[in-house]
Write a protein that holds these residues in place. Structure first.
Motif, PDB file in Angstrom:
ATOM      1  N   ILE A 115      38.427  52.088  14.819  1.00  0.00           N
ATOM      2  CA  ILE A 115      38.758  53.479  14.498  1.00  0.00           C
ATOM      3  C   ILE A 115      37.532  54.204  13.974  1.00  0.00           C
ATOM      4  CG2 ILE A 115      40.127  54.982  13.003  1.00  0.00           C
ATOM      5  CD1 ILE A 115      42.378  52.824  13.232  1.00  0.00           C
ATOM      6  N   ALA A 116      36.767  53.558  13.105  1.00  0.00           N
ATOM      7  CA  ALA A 116      35.556  54.181  12.571  1.00  0.00           C
ATOM      8  C   ALA A 116      34.584  54.515  13.706  1.00  0.00           C
ATOM      9  CB  ALA A 116      34.889  53.262  11.555  1.00  0.00           C
ATOM     10  N   TYR A 117      34.500  53.636  14.669  1.00  0.00           N
ATOM     11  CA  TYR A 117      33.614  53.835  15.814  1.00  0.00           C
ATOM     12  C   TYR A 117      34.091  54.995  16.686  1.00  0.00           C
ATOM     13  CZ  TYR A 117      30.864  52.471  19.941  1.00  0.00           C
ATOM     14  OH  TYR A 117      30.009  52.455  21.001  1.00  0.00           O
ATOM     15  N   LEU A 118      35.422  55.120  16.823  1.00  0.00           N
ATOM     16  CA  LEU A 118      36.003  56.146  17.692  1.00  0.00           C
ATOM     17  C   LEU A 118      36.273  57.471  16.989  1.00  0.00           C
ATOM     18  CD1 LEU A 118      38.622  54.064  19.702  1.00  0.00           C
ATOM     19  CD2 LEU A 118      36.362  54.802  20.430  1.00  0.00           C
ATOM     20  N   GLN A 119      36.205  57.500  15.677  1.00  0.00           N
ATOM     21  CA  GLN A 119      36.601  58.694  14.922  1.00  0.00           C
ATOM     22  C   GLN A 119      35.955  59.989  15.421  1.00  0.00           C
ATOM     23  OE1 GLN A 119      36.318  58.115  10.691  1.00  0.00           O
ATOM     24  NE2 GLN A 119      38.433  58.722  10.415  1.00  0.00           N
ATOM     25  N   PRO A 120      34.703  59.974  15.829  1.00  0.00           N
ATOM     26  CA  PRO A 120      34.132  61.226  16.340  1.00  0.00           C
ATOM     27  C   PRO A 120      34.823  61.740  17.606  1.00  0.00           C
ATOM     28  CG  PRO A 120      32.394  59.678  15.782  1.00  0.00           C
ATOM     29  CD  PRO A 120      33.692  58.926  15.690  1.00  0.00           C
ATOM     30  N   GLY A 166      52.456  60.347   3.293  1.00  0.00           N
ATOM     31  CA  GLY A 166      53.357  59.194   3.203  1.00  0.00           C
ATOM     32  C   GLY A 166      52.621  57.868   3.179  1.00  0.00           C
ATOM     33  N   VAL A 167      51.331  57.891   2.919  1.00  0.00           N
ATOM     34  CA  VAL A 167      50.505  56.684   2.886  1.00  0.00           C
ATOM     35  C   VAL A 167      50.187  56.364   1.424  1.00  0.00           C
ATOM     36  CG1 VAL A 167      48.288  55.694   3.580  1.00  0.00           C
ATOM     37  CG2 VAL A 167      49.542  57.175   5.159  1.00  0.00           C
ATOM     38  N   ASN A 168      50.380  55.099   1.041  1.00  0.00           N
ATOM     39  CA  ASN A 168      50.127  54.679  -0.336  1.00  0.00           C
ATOM     40  C   ASN A 168      48.674  54.918  -0.737  1.00  0.00           C
ATOM     41  OD1 ASN A 168      52.748  53.705  -0.717  1.00  0.00           O
ATOM     42  ND2 ASN A 168      52.212  51.744   0.193  1.00  0.00           N
ATOM     43  N   THR A 169      48.468  55.171  -2.019  1.00  0.00           N
ATOM     44  CA  THR A 169      47.115  55.443  -2.507  1.00  0.00           C
ATOM     45  C   THR A 169      46.182  54.255  -2.281  1.00  0.00           C
ATOM     46  OG1 THR A 169      47.730  54.801  -4.759  1.00  0.00           O
ATOM     47  CG2 THR A 169      47.856  57.148  -4.216  1.00  0.00           C
ATOM     48  N   HIS A 170      46.684  53.021  -2.404  1.00  0.00           N
ATOM     49  CA  HIS A 170      45.791  51.871  -2.180  1.00  0.00           C
ATOM     50  C   HIS A 170      45.334  51.807  -0.725  1.00  0.00           C
ATOM     51  CE1 HIS A 170      49.577  49.885  -0.988  1.00  0.00           C
ATOM     52  NE2 HIS A 170      48.812  49.079  -0.282  1.00  0.00           N
ATOM     53  N   GLN A 171      46.186  52.255   0.201  1.00  0.00           N
ATOM     54  CA  GLN A 171      45.780  52.296   1.605  1.00  0.00           C
ATOM     55  C   GLN A 171      44.725  53.382   1.823  1.00  0.00           C
ATOM     56  OE1 GLN A 171      49.928  52.620   2.939  1.00  0.00           O
ATOM     57  NE2 GLN A 171      49.459  50.988   4.398  1.00  0.00           N
ATOM     58  N   GLN A 217      36.498  51.587   4.203  1.00  0.00           N
ATOM     59  CA  GLN A 217      36.151  51.296   5.590  1.00  0.00           C
ATOM     60  C   GLN A 217      35.364  52.435   6.242  1.00  0.00           C
ATOM     61  OE1 GLN A 217      36.953  48.173   7.141  1.00  0.00           O
ATOM     62  NE2 GLN A 217      37.146  47.875   4.940  1.00  0.00           N
ATOM     63  N   GLY A 218      35.110  53.501   5.487  1.00  0.00           N
ATOM     64  CA  GLY A 218      34.350  54.633   5.996  1.00  0.00           C
ATOM     65  C   GLY A 218      35.171  55.612   6.815  1.00  0.00           C
ATOM     66  N   LEU A 219      36.499  55.483   6.786  1.00  0.00           N
ATOM     67  CA  LEU A 219      37.362  56.355   7.575  1.00  0.00           C
ATOM     68  C   LEU A 219      37.652  57.677   6.868  1.00  0.00           C
ATOM     69  CD1 LEU A 219      39.900  53.683   8.846  1.00  0.00           C
ATOM     70  CD2 LEU A 219      37.837  54.543   9.974  1.00  0.00           C
ATOM     71  N   LEU A 220      37.634  57.672   5.553  1.00  0.00           N
ATOM     72  CA  LEU A 220      37.801  58.887   4.742  1.00  0.00           C
ATOM     73  C   LEU A 220      36.574  59.025   3.860  1.00  0.00           C
ATOM     74  CD1 LEU A 220      41.506  58.642   3.477  1.00  0.00           C
ATOM     75  CD2 LEU A 220      40.567  60.306   5.089  1.00  0.00           C
ATOM     76  N   LYS A 221      36.147  60.257   3.665  1.00  0.00           N
ATOM     77  CA  LYS A 221      34.958  60.511   2.845  1.00  0.00           C
ATOM     78  C   LYS A 221      35.251  61.632   1.857  1.00  0.00           C
ATOM     79  CE  LYS A 221      32.058  59.020   6.672  1.00  0.00           C
ATOM     80  NZ  LYS A 221      33.092  58.719   7.631  1.00  0.00           N
ATOM     81  N   PRO A 222      36.014  61.316   0.805  1.00  0.00           N
ATOM     82  CA  PRO A 222      36.330  62.365  -0.167  1.00  0.00           C
ATOM     83  C   PRO A 222      35.112  62.738  -1.005  1.00  0.00           C
ATOM     84  CG  PRO A 222      37.084  60.252  -0.988  1.00  0.00           C
ATOM     85  CD  PRO A 222      36.579  60.024   0.420  1.00  0.00           C
ATOM     86  N   GLY A 223      35.170  63.966  -1.498  1.00  0.00           N
ATOM     87  CA  GLY A 223      34.162  64.375  -2.459  1.00  0.00           C
ATOM     88  C   GLY A 223      34.575  63.887  -3.839  1.00  0.00           C
ATOM     89  N   ARG A 224      33.789  64.186  -4.828  1.00  0.00           N
ATOM     90  CA  ARG A 224      34.121  63.844  -6.214  1.00  0.00           C
ATOM     91  C   ARG A 224      34.075  65.111  -7.048  1.00  0.00           C
ATOM     92  NH1 ARG A 224      36.068  58.598  -7.327  1.00  0.00           N
ATOM     93  NH2 ARG A 224      35.258  57.296  -5.667  1.00  0.00           N
ATOM     94  N   GLY A 225      35.140  65.271  -7.828  1.00  0.00           N
ATOM     95  CA  GLY A 225      35.186  66.404  -8.737  1.00  0.00           C
ATOM     96  C   GLY A 225      34.305  66.151  -9.943  1.00  0.00           C
TER      97      GLY A 225
END
Length: 129
Positions: A70-75, A19-24, A31-39
């Motif tokens: 959040i990035a700092y706390l993510q672990p 439910g989160v917009n693609t731009h978000q 911001q380093g919170l998500l790290k997708p791979g690339r096809g």
């Protein structure tokens, strides 16, 4: 579109699932919170676990934390709720944020009191005239 058999989901599917917009989602990545791979086609590919990560990010944002915090706390984040491992840095960040909120609330209460005093004084002037 994602081809059957490919690993990961594309950004549109992650958006639909969370439910989160693609731009978000792209912002979270910047911001380093998500790290997708690339096809092979260069498209972002997200793992199934990224659904949980986005839910965690949204909940932490809802708690007033910045993306930097959040990035700092993510672990330390483990579940979808307020489930956090007791990492050493965790309590300092959370307490600092809470103290900041308390200070802001105190300021708002004082500001409200002063504004209310102005309104009451003005209403008394109107009543005298």
């Amino acid at each position: 579109m994602k081809v059957k058999g490919e690993s990961g989901v594309l950004i549109g599917e992650l958006s639909r699932r969370t439910g989160v917009n693609t731009h978000q989602l792209r912002y979270y990545e910047s911001q380093g919170l998500l790290k997708p791979g690339r096809g092979g086609n260069g498209y972002r590919e997200y793992a199934d676990g990224d659904v949980m990560t986005v839910i965690q990010i949204r909940r932490l944002l809802g708690a007033g934390l910045s993306t930097e915090e959040i990035a700092y706390l993510q672990p330390c984040v483990t579940g979808t709720g307020p489930d956090l491992e007791p990492c050493p840095e965790l309590m300092d960040v959370l307490r600092t944020r809470l103290n900041g909120l308390d200070e802001h609330i105190d300021l708002l209460v004082r500001t409200r009191r002063v504004l209310s005093d102005y309104i009451e004084a003005t209403e008394r002037q109107v009543a005298r005239n």
